[in-house]
Design a protein around this motif. Structure first.
Motif, PDB file in Angstrom:
ATOM      1  N   TRP A 109      27.327  33.038  43.379  1.00 19.06           N
ATOM      2  CA  TRP A 109      28.681  33.142  43.918  1.00 19.06           C
ATOM      3  C   TRP A 109      29.064  34.615  43.965  1.00 19.06           C
ATOM      4  O   TRP A 109      28.821  35.364  43.020  1.00 19.06           O
ATOM      5  CB  TRP A 109      29.686  32.416  43.034  1.00 19.06           C
ATOM      6  CG  TRP A 109      29.542  30.939  42.941  1.00 19.06           C
ATOM      7  CD1 TRP A 109      30.265  29.982  43.608  1.00 19.06           C
ATOM      8  CD2 TRP A 109      28.642  30.206  42.078  1.00 19.06           C
ATOM      9  NE1 TRP A 109      29.878  28.723  43.231  1.00 19.06           N
ATOM     10  CE2 TRP A 109      28.874  28.816  42.291  1.00 19.06           C
ATOM     11  CE3 TRP A 109      27.665  30.583  41.160  1.00 19.06           C
ATOM     12  CZ2 TRP A 109      28.161  27.832  41.619  1.00 19.06           C
ATOM     13  CZ3 TRP A 109      26.946  29.600  40.488  1.00 19.06           C
ATOM     14  CH2 TRP A 109      27.202  28.244  40.716  1.00 19.06           C
ATOM     15  N   LYS A 111      32.474  37.196  45.083  1.00 28.13           N
ATOM     16  CA  LYS A 111      33.854  37.298  45.569  1.00 28.13           C
ATOM     17  C   LYS A 111      34.099  38.726  46.032  1.00 28.13           C
ATOM     18  O   LYS A 111      34.296  39.630  45.220  1.00 28.13           O
ATOM     19  CB  LYS A 111      34.844  36.904  44.476  1.00 28.13           C
ATOM     20  CG  LYS A 111      36.303  36.922  44.957  1.00 28.13           C
ATOM     21  CD  LYS A 111      37.251  36.349  43.917  1.00 28.13           C
ATOM     22  CE  LYS A 111      37.385  37.249  42.722  1.00 28.13           C
ATOM     23  NZ  LYS A 111      38.410  36.776  41.763  1.00 28.13           N
ATOM     24  N   TRP A 117      35.092  43.454  52.992  1.00 24.61           N
ATOM     25  CA  TRP A 117      35.208  42.797  54.293  1.00 24.61           C
ATOM     26  C   TRP A 117      35.411  43.822  55.411  1.00 24.61           C
ATOM     27  O   TRP A 117      34.828  43.698  56.495  1.00 24.61           O
ATOM     28  CB  TRP A 117      36.375  41.802  54.275  1.00 24.61           C
ATOM     29  CG  TRP A 117      36.099  40.538  53.524  1.00 24.61           C
ATOM     30  CD1 TRP A 117      36.650  40.146  52.333  1.00 24.61           C
ATOM     31  CD2 TRP A 117      35.192  39.498  53.904  1.00 24.61           C
ATOM     32  NE1 TRP A 117      36.144  38.933  51.952  1.00 24.61           N
ATOM     33  CE2 TRP A 117      35.249  38.504  52.901  1.00 24.61           C
ATOM     34  CE3 TRP A 117      34.346  39.301  54.992  1.00 24.61           C
ATOM     35  CZ2 TRP A 117      34.496  37.340  52.951  1.00 24.61           C
ATOM     36  CZ3 TRP A 117      33.585  38.143  55.046  1.00 24.61           C
ATOM     37  CH2 TRP A 117      33.666  37.180  54.039  1.00 24.61           C
ATOM     38  N   TYR A 133      39.878  34.916  53.243  1.00 22.01           N
ATOM     39  CA  TYR A 133      39.044  34.577  52.087  1.00 22.01           C
ATOM     40  C   TYR A 133      39.458  35.327  50.817  1.00 22.01           C
ATOM     41  O   TYR A 133      38.682  35.412  49.871  1.00 22.01           O
ATOM     42  CB  TYR A 133      37.582  34.886  52.416  1.00 22.01           C
ATOM     43  CG  TYR A 133      37.083  34.108  53.609  1.00 22.01           C
ATOM     44  CD1 TYR A 133      36.998  32.730  53.584  1.00 22.01           C
ATOM     45  CD2 TYR A 133      36.731  34.765  54.791  1.00 22.01           C
ATOM     46  CE1 TYR A 133      36.554  32.007  54.686  1.00 22.01           C
ATOM     47  CE2 TYR A 133      36.286  34.060  55.895  1.00 22.01           C
ATOM     48  CZ  TYR A 133      36.212  32.679  55.847  1.00 22.01           C
ATOM     49  OH  TYR A 133      35.780  31.972  56.934  1.00 22.01           O
ATOM     50  N   TYR A 137      35.298  32.780  46.537  1.00 21.46           N
ATOM     51  CA  TYR A 137      33.895  33.121  46.351  1.00 21.46           C
ATOM     52  C   TYR A 137      33.064  32.585  47.515  1.00 21.46           C
ATOM     53  O   TYR A 137      33.305  31.476  48.010  1.00 21.46           O
ATOM     54  CB  TYR A 137      33.353  32.507  45.064  1.00 21.46           C
ATOM     55  CG  TYR A 137      33.810  33.181  43.795  1.00 21.46           C
ATOM     56  CD1 TYR A 137      32.998  34.120  43.154  1.00 21.46           C
ATOM     57  CD2 TYR A 137      35.047  32.866  43.235  1.00 21.46           C
ATOM     58  CE1 TYR A 137      33.407  34.733  41.967  1.00 21.46           C
ATOM     59  CE2 TYR A 137      35.461  33.482  42.054  1.00 21.46           C
ATOM     60  CZ  TYR A 137      34.637  34.407  41.432  1.00 21.46           C
ATOM     61  OH  TYR A 137      35.041  35.002  40.277  1.00 21.46           O
ATOM     62  N   LEU A 138      32.095  33.383  47.940  1.00 23.54           N
ATOM     63  CA  LEU A 138      31.085  32.920  48.884  1.00 23.54           C
ATOM     64  C   LEU A 138      29.926  32.373  48.055  1.00 23.54           C
ATOM     65  O   LEU A 138      29.454  33.028  47.128  1.00 23.54           O
ATOM     66  CB  LEU A 138      30.613  34.065  49.775  1.00 23.54           C
ATOM     67  CG  LEU A 138      31.698  34.805  50.563  1.00 23.54           C
ATOM     68  CD1 LEU A 138      31.072  35.908  51.412  1.00 23.54           C
ATOM     69  CD2 LEU A 138      32.492  33.848  51.434  1.00 23.54           C
ATOM     70  N   HIS A 139      29.469  31.189  48.375  1.00 27.04           N
ATOM     71  CA  HIS A 139      28.482  30.506  47.538  1.00 27.04           C
ATOM     72  C   HIS A 139      27.220  30.172  48.328  1.00 27.04           C
ATOM     73  O   HIS A 139      27.266  29.812  49.501  1.00 27.04           O
ATOM     74  CB  HIS A 139      29.075  29.210  46.973  1.00 27.04           C
ATOM     75  CG  HIS A 139      28.071  28.353  46.263  1.00 27.04           C
ATOM     76  ND1 HIS A 139      27.710  27.105  46.717  1.00 27.04           N
ATOM     77  CD2 HIS A 139      27.325  28.594  45.151  1.00 27.04           C
ATOM     78  CE1 HIS A 139      26.795  26.592  45.895  1.00 27.04           C
ATOM     79  NE2 HIS A 139      26.554  27.478  44.945  1.00 27.04           N
ATOM     80  N   THR A 249      35.692  28.203  46.570  1.00 30.06           N
ATOM     81  CA  THR A 249      34.452  28.684  47.165  1.00 30.06           C
ATOM     82  C   THR A 249      34.321  28.266  48.622  1.00 30.06           C
ATOM     83  O   THR A 249      34.887  27.255  49.050  1.00 30.06           O
ATOM     84  CB  THR A 249      33.222  28.160  46.392  1.00 30.06           C
ATOM     85  OG1 THR A 249      33.136  26.738  46.561  1.00 30.06           O
ATOM     86  CG2 THR A 249      33.314  28.481  44.913  1.00 30.06           C
ATOM     87  N   ASP A 251      31.063  28.465  51.837  1.00 26.37           N
ATOM     88  CA  ASP A 251      29.629  28.694  51.999  1.00 26.37           C
ATOM     89  C   ASP A 251      29.355  30.114  52.501  1.00 26.37           C
ATOM     90  O   ASP A 251      30.113  30.665  53.303  1.00 26.37           O
ATOM     91  CB  ASP A 251      29.044  27.675  52.979  1.00 26.37           C
ATOM     92  CG  ASP A 251      27.533  27.644  52.920  1.00 26.37           C
ATOM     93  OD1 ASP A 251      26.891  28.375  53.709  1.00 26.37           O
ATOM     94  OD2 ASP A 251      26.984  26.913  52.076  1.00 26.37           O
ATOM     95  N   ILE A 252      28.270  30.686  52.034  1.00 25.94           N
ATOM     96  CA  ILE A 252      27.884  32.044  52.417  1.00 25.94           C
ATOM     97  C   ILE A 252      27.706  32.177  53.926  1.00 25.94           C
ATOM     98  O   ILE A 252      27.800  33.277  54.483  1.00 25.94           O
ATOM     99  CB  ILE A 252      26.581  32.464  51.694  1.00 25.94           C
ATOM    100  CG1 ILE A 252      26.235  33.943  51.965  1.00 25.94           C
ATOM    101  CG2 ILE A 252      25.432  31.565  52.079  1.00 25.94           C
ATOM    102  CD1 ILE A 252      27.236  34.917  51.441  1.00 25.94           C
ATOM    103  N   LEU A 255      30.128  34.344  56.114  1.00 24.47           N
ATOM    104  CA  LEU A 255      29.894  35.778  56.241  1.00 24.47           C
ATOM    105  C   LEU A 255      28.804  36.041  57.266  1.00 24.47           C
ATOM    106  O   LEU A 255      28.952  36.910  58.139  1.00 24.47           O
ATOM    107  CB  LEU A 255      29.493  36.378  54.895  1.00 24.47           C
ATOM    108  CG  LEU A 255      29.004  37.834  54.914  1.00 24.47           C
ATOM    109  CD1 LEU A 255      30.094  38.764  55.444  1.00 24.47           C
ATOM    110  CD2 LEU A 255      28.549  38.278  53.523  1.00 24.47           C
TER     111      LEU A 255
END
Length: 268
Positions: A109, A111, A117, A133, A137-139, A249, A251-252, A255
């Protein structure tokens, strides 16, 4: 020019954990210092023996906290990690932003802050992503190339191997090396014994725990008015098992999709 760049390269390597303690980087003939009050069982040992003891303690650690800072590189680490590949903390690249990082096994994860960004996505796209966002968190997993690269800092085993087998930057000639002990002092509440190594224009100081296991607590390198520092603590304390809740969270892929969209528009 190569001679001038060498010390700066040494500092950069230091803050990456590539040349931490002992090993070839700490070799050098030095006589034992006279026993001094407050050195505990390190009294009477040579500077090299003190350094070797700290290396032995470091490579035996099951977990630790590492913090780095440097006047050469704006990047900083503050991570608690273990041999199982778990870690938690922050990775910073100065004005390029920082991310809070959590890794449990293959799960990762991250953040990002607003600066992250904005540096990853140009113009209004970065501003919009930062707002959307914020605090989330990107997970994903280590199967994702971006997260795999980011989480390499969580590999304690690799860090310990790098410390045991440091890579020294190339240098011309054979500069004289001198090692000596400093006076016992206190590092963040822990009594430590400094071991000072001078080679050419580089001065490295290793602070070794006096009482109990002789863990390295701090290493500094100074050259050309630049300084790099590695702080080590929380030896053998477990990494927090807490992970971000699903509600915070995403999903990655969000990004990666935005990055691909930006690259596509630039190509067009």
């Amino acid at each position: 020019m190569a001679r001038k760049r060498r010390p700066t390269t040494a500092i950069t390597a230091l803050t990456c954990g590539a040349a931490l303690v002992a090993g070839p980087a700490w070799m050098g003939a030095a006589a034992a210092a006279s026993p001094a009050d407050g050195e505990g069982d390190l009294a009477g040992k040579t500077p090299q023996q003190v350094s070797d003891a700290s290396l032995h303690a470091l490579v035996g650690a099951k977990s630790l906290r590492i913090r780095t800072l440097s006047t050469v590189d704006p990047g900083r680490l503050d991570l608690t990690l273990d041999r199982a590949g778990n870690c938690t903390g922050t990775v910073s690249k100065g004005s390029y932003g920082h991310v809070d990082l959590v890794k449990r096994g293959k799960q990762v994860w991250m953040k990002p802050d607003t600066a992250f960004w904005k540096t990853q996505l140009p113009g209004k796209e970065g501003d919009a992503a930062a707002r959307k966002y914020q605090g989330r968190y990107l997970h994903g997993t280590t199967d994702d190339p971006f997260l795999q690269s980011l989480s390499t800092a969580c590999d304690l085993t690799a860090f310990q191997k790098a410390a045991a087998n440091p890579t020294s930057p190339p240098s011309s000639g054979h500069p004289t090396t001198h090692m000596s002990k400093g006076k016992p002092t206190v590092q963040e509440g822990t009594r430590v014994l400094p071991v000072i190594k001078k080679t050419g224009g580089v001065i490295q100081t290793l602070y070794v725990t006096i009482d109990g296991k002789h863990y390295p607590r701090k290493l500094t390198a100074e050259a050309n008015h630049e300084t790099g520092t590695v702080l080590l603590s929380n030896y053998d304390k477990p990494v927090s098992a807490k992970t971000p809740p699903p509600g915070k969270t995403v999903d990655i892929s969000v990004l990666e999709e935005r990055l691909q969209g930006t690259q596509g528009s630039q190509a067009a």
